[in-house]
Design a protein around this motif. Structure first.
Motif, short mmCIF file in Angstrom:
data_model
loop_
_atom_site.label_atom_id
_atom_site.label_comp_id
_atom_site.label_asym_id
_atom_site.label_seq_id
_atom_site.Cartn_x
_atom_site.Cartn_y
_atom_site.Cartn_z
N PRO A 82 0.81 -1.22 0.00
CA PRO A 82 0.00 0.00 0.00
C PRO A 82 0.84 1.28 0.00
CG PRO A 82 -0.87 -1.57 1.59
CD PRO A 82 0.45 -2.12 1.11
N GLN A 83 0.34 2.28 -0.72
CA GLN A 83 0.94 3.61 -0.73
C GLN A 83 -0.11 4.55 -0.13
OE1 GLN A 83 1.87 3.96 -4.96
NE2 GLN A 83 3.93 3.15 -4.60
N ILE A 84 0.29 5.28 0.89
CA ILE A 84 -0.65 6.04 1.71
C ILE A 84 -0.40 7.55 1.56
CG2 ILE A 84 -1.43 6.42 4.10
CD1 ILE A 84 -1.97 3.58 3.21
N SER A 85 -1.48 8.31 1.40
CA SER A 85 -1.35 9.77 1.33
C SER A 85 -0.92 10.31 2.69
CB SER A 85 -2.69 10.38 0.93
OG SER A 85 -2.73 11.73 1.33
N ALA A 133 -7.48 -3.80 -11.64
CA ALA A 133 -8.79 -3.53 -12.24
C ALA A 133 -9.88 -4.21 -11.39
CB ALA A 133 -8.84 -4.04 -13.68
N GLN A 134 -9.59 -5.45 -10.97
CA GLN A 134 -10.54 -6.18 -10.12
C GLN A 134 -10.70 -5.49 -8.76
OE1 GLN A 134 -9.60 -10.40 -9.35
NE2 GLN A 134 -10.67 -10.12 -7.39
N LEU A 135 -9.58 -5.06 -8.19
CA LEU A 135 -9.62 -4.38 -6.89
C LEU A 135 -10.43 -3.08 -6.98
CD1 LEU A 135 -8.42 -4.53 -3.97
CD2 LEU A 135 -6.58 -3.06 -4.79
N GLN A 136 -10.25 -2.35 -8.08
CA GLN A 136 -11.01 -1.11 -8.28
C GLN A 136 -12.51 -1.39 -8.33
OE1 GLN A 136 -9.56 0.99 -11.73
NE2 GLN A 136 -7.74 1.77 -10.67
N ARG A 137 -12.89 -2.48 -9.01
CA ARG A 137 -14.31 -2.83 -9.09
C ARG A 137 -14.84 -3.16 -7.70
NH1 ARG A 137 -12.57 -5.28 -14.03
NH2 ARG A 137 -12.25 -7.29 -13.02
N GLU A 138 -14.00 -3.85 -6.91
CA GLU A 138 -14.40 -4.24 -5.57
C GLU A 138 -14.56 -3.05 -4.63
OE1 GLU A 138 -11.91 -8.14 -5.17
OE2 GLU A 138 -12.16 -7.22 -3.19
N VAL A 139 -13.57 -2.17 -4.63
CA VAL A 139 -13.57 -1.08 -3.64
C VAL A 139 -14.27 0.17 -4.16
CG1 VAL A 139 -11.48 -1.97 -2.54
CG2 VAL A 139 -11.29 -0.15 -4.25
N GLY A 140 -14.47 0.24 -5.48
CA GLY A 140 -15.25 1.33 -6.04
C GLY A 140 -14.52 2.66 -6.14
N TYR A 141 -13.21 2.65 -6.10
CA TYR A 141 -12.52 3.89 -6.46
C TYR A 141 -11.19 3.62 -7.14
CZ TYR A 141 -9.37 3.90 -2.33
OH TYR A 141 -8.42 3.59 -1.40
N GLU A 142 -10.61 4.68 -7.70
CA GLU A 142 -9.51 4.50 -8.62
C GLU A 142 -8.15 4.59 -7.94
OE1 GLU A 142 -7.87 6.54 -12.37
OE2 GLU A 142 -10.03 6.37 -12.74
N LEU A 188 1.28 -7.14 0.48
CA LEU A 188 0.16 -8.03 0.79
C LEU A 188 -0.32 -8.78 -0.45
CD1 LEU A 188 -2.02 -5.41 2.75
CD2 LEU A 188 -0.57 -7.18 3.77
N THR A 189 -0.96 -9.91 -0.23
CA THR A 189 -1.65 -10.58 -1.35
C THR A 189 -2.83 -9.70 -1.76
OG1 THR A 189 -3.15 -11.74 0.11
CG2 THR A 189 -1.09 -12.88 -0.45
N LEU A 190 -3.35 -9.93 -2.97
CA LEU A 190 -4.47 -9.12 -3.46
C LEU A 190 -5.65 -9.16 -2.48
CD1 LEU A 190 -5.52 -7.37 -5.79
CD2 LEU A 190 -6.49 -9.47 -6.77
N ALA A 191 -5.95 -10.36 -1.97
CA ALA A 191 -7.08 -10.50 -1.05
C ALA A 191 -6.85 -9.65 0.20
CB ALA A 191 -7.25 -11.97 -0.66
N ASP A 192 -5.61 -9.62 0.67
CA ASP A 192 -5.32 -8.84 1.88
C ASP A 192 -5.34 -7.33 1.61
OD1 ASP A 192 -5.23 -11.07 3.46
OD2 ASP A 192 -3.04 -11.25 3.43
N VAL A 193 -4.97 -6.92 0.39
CA VAL A 193 -5.09 -5.48 0.06
C VAL A 193 -6.55 -5.08 0.10
CG1 VAL A 193 -4.71 -3.67 -1.66
CG2 VAL A 193 -3.07 -5.52 -1.47
N SER A 194 -7.39 -5.95 -0.42
CA SER A 194 -8.81 -5.69 -0.44
C SER A 194 -9.34 -5.53 1.00
CB SER A 194 -9.50 -6.84 -1.17
OG SER A 194 -10.87 -6.70 -1.15
N ALA A 195 -8.91 -6.43 1.89
CA ALA A 195 -9.32 -6.35 3.30
C ALA A 195 -8.77 -5.07 3.94
CB ALA A 195 -8.82 -7.58 4.05
N PHE A 196 -7.52 -4.75 3.63
CA PHE A 196 -6.87 -3.53 4.14
C PHE A 196 -7.68 -2.30 3.74
CE2 PHE A 196 -3.81 -0.04 3.66
CZ PHE A 196 -2.98 -0.16 4.76
N THR A 197 -8.11 -2.26 2.48
CA THR A 197 -8.87 -1.12 1.97
C THR A 197 -10.22 -1.01 2.67
OG1 THR A 197 -7.88 -1.65 -0.14
CG2 THR A 197 -9.60 0.01 -0.16
N ARG A 198 -10.88 -2.17 2.85
CA ARG A 198 -12.18 -2.15 3.54
C ARG A 198 -12.04 -1.63 4.96
NH1 ARG A 198 -13.08 -6.92 0.77
NH2 ARG A 198 -12.45 -8.19 2.54
N THR A 199 -10.98 -2.06 5.65
CA THR A 199 -10.76 -1.60 7.02
C THR A 199 -10.61 -0.08 7.05
OG1 THR A 199 -9.50 -3.62 7.30
CG2 THR A 199 -9.38 -2.04 9.09
#
Ligand code: C2E
Ligand code: MG
Ligand code: MG
Ligand code: MG
Length: 295
Positions: A46-49, A103-112, A265-276
């Motif tokens: 992850p890259q964080i602002s 592209a899949q992660l963007q569809r999941e989390v809904g932002y770019e 992180l694995t893709l699945a874990d990035v997705s979880a990280f984003t949701r958190t």
């Protein structure tokens, strides 16, 4: 003669050298099969602002799960891939996989959010490199503006005119560019006035010492000023402590990545990280460890 005939005379040199060569050959043969056998995979850091602690993107980092041996890191196999020419295929696989995943992660989390992919010099010079990028974008459906390629200062300084044209072709697609490990190359920086880089990445060696070493702090400060005066963004890599993050925020560095926020992180874990991140919001419990005093 004498030396060669001594007890185990040859053992002094040859087996060691032979072993190294053989190891390298084995590694190359194994690497050749790695793509087809699905042994390569990507992890994403992850890259964080630094302004609002949102997730702005991820960097794709390659891993090799080698049967019977275990996890092999890129510092071991990327040089072999470069020397053997395998980097062209491996690099294309990496670009396509990273674009599909994000592209899949963007569809999941809904932002770019964006994905940064590391490029090897030999890969860029290979034939049809632009087509490789175009194919990765079209098969994945990822917007070109969501893809960043990370290049090294070394690449920009080597036979520059041809290289710059290739990179400009990629930029014309809408893909952005970053210079990785900035500050560690042989700094003839004339390329920077000739080629419009979008982002500089401050090398971890400066970041990790910016609180304890005045020279590292000076270099970090100068890189941020250079980036901003040329309208580039700047990201710090290898941020491990809140104090480093605070210092970087005070210096107006735009974003950061490092173990403070997350390991790759694995893709699945990035997705979880984003949701958190989304669930807890800007002052959420999970982010409290990153928080520094507001200015
Ligand atoms: P890099 O592009 O500078 O990547 C940053 C490296 O620092 C990564 O190591 C990452 O895991 C590590 N790192 C991140 N945060 C921290 C931190 O807070 N502390 C410490 N100590 N380390 C941190 P990794 O994954 O082993 O990659 C090493 C290098 O291999 C990369 O350096 C990059 O140059 C190269 N590489 C990785 N993946 C690829 C790839 O797909 N293609 C190419 N051409 N090179 C790659
Ligand atoms: Mg990198
Ligand atoms: Mg780097
Ligand atoms: Mg580095």
């Amino acid at each position: 003669h004498g030396k060669m005939q001594g007890r185990n005379g040859l053992a002094v040199f040859t087996p060691d050298l032979g072993k190294k060569l053989l190891e390298k050959l084995h590694l190359e043969t194994a690497l050749r099969k790695a793509i087809a056998n699905n042994e390569l995979f990507l992890v994403y850091q992850p890259q964080i602002s630094l302004t609002d602690h949102t997730l702005v993107g991820v960097e794709a980092l390659m891993r090799w799960r080698r049967p019977g041996i275990g996890l092999v890191l890129p510092s071991v196999f990327i040089p072999i891939a470069e020397e053997s020419g395998l980097i062209t295929d491996i690099g294309a696989w990496c670009l396509e996989t990273a674009c599909r995943d994000i592209a899949q992660l963007q569809r999941e989390v809904g932002y770019e959010l964006s994905v940064a992919v590391n490029l090897s010099p030999n890969q860029v010079h290979g034939v049809h490199f632009q087509q490789t990028i175009e194919r990765a974008l079209s098969v994945s459906g990822l917007s070109p503006s969501s893809l960043e390629v990370e290049i090294t200062e070394g690449l920009l300084m080597r036979d520059s005119e041809e290289t710059l044209q290739i990179l400009e072709g990629i930029q014309a697609l809408g893909v952005t560019t970053a210079i990785d490990d900035f500050g560690t190359g042989f700094s003839n920086m004339s390329y920077i006035t000739r080629f419009k880089v979008d982002r500089l990445k401050i090398d971890r060696s400066f970041v990790s010492k910016c609180l304890t070493d005045a020279n590292s702090l000076a270099v970090t400060t100068a890189i941020i000023a250079l980036a901003h005066s040329l309208n580039m963004e700047v990201i710090a890599e290898g941020v491990e402590t809140v104090d480093q993050a605070t210092m970087l925020r005070d210096l107006e560095c735009d974003s950061a990545q490092g173990y403070l926020y997350s390991k790759p992180l694995t893709l699945a874990d990035v997705s979880a990280f984003t949701r958190t991140l989304h669930e807890f919001g800007a002052n959420g419990a999970d982010r409290s460890k990153w928080m520094y005093q507001p200015r």
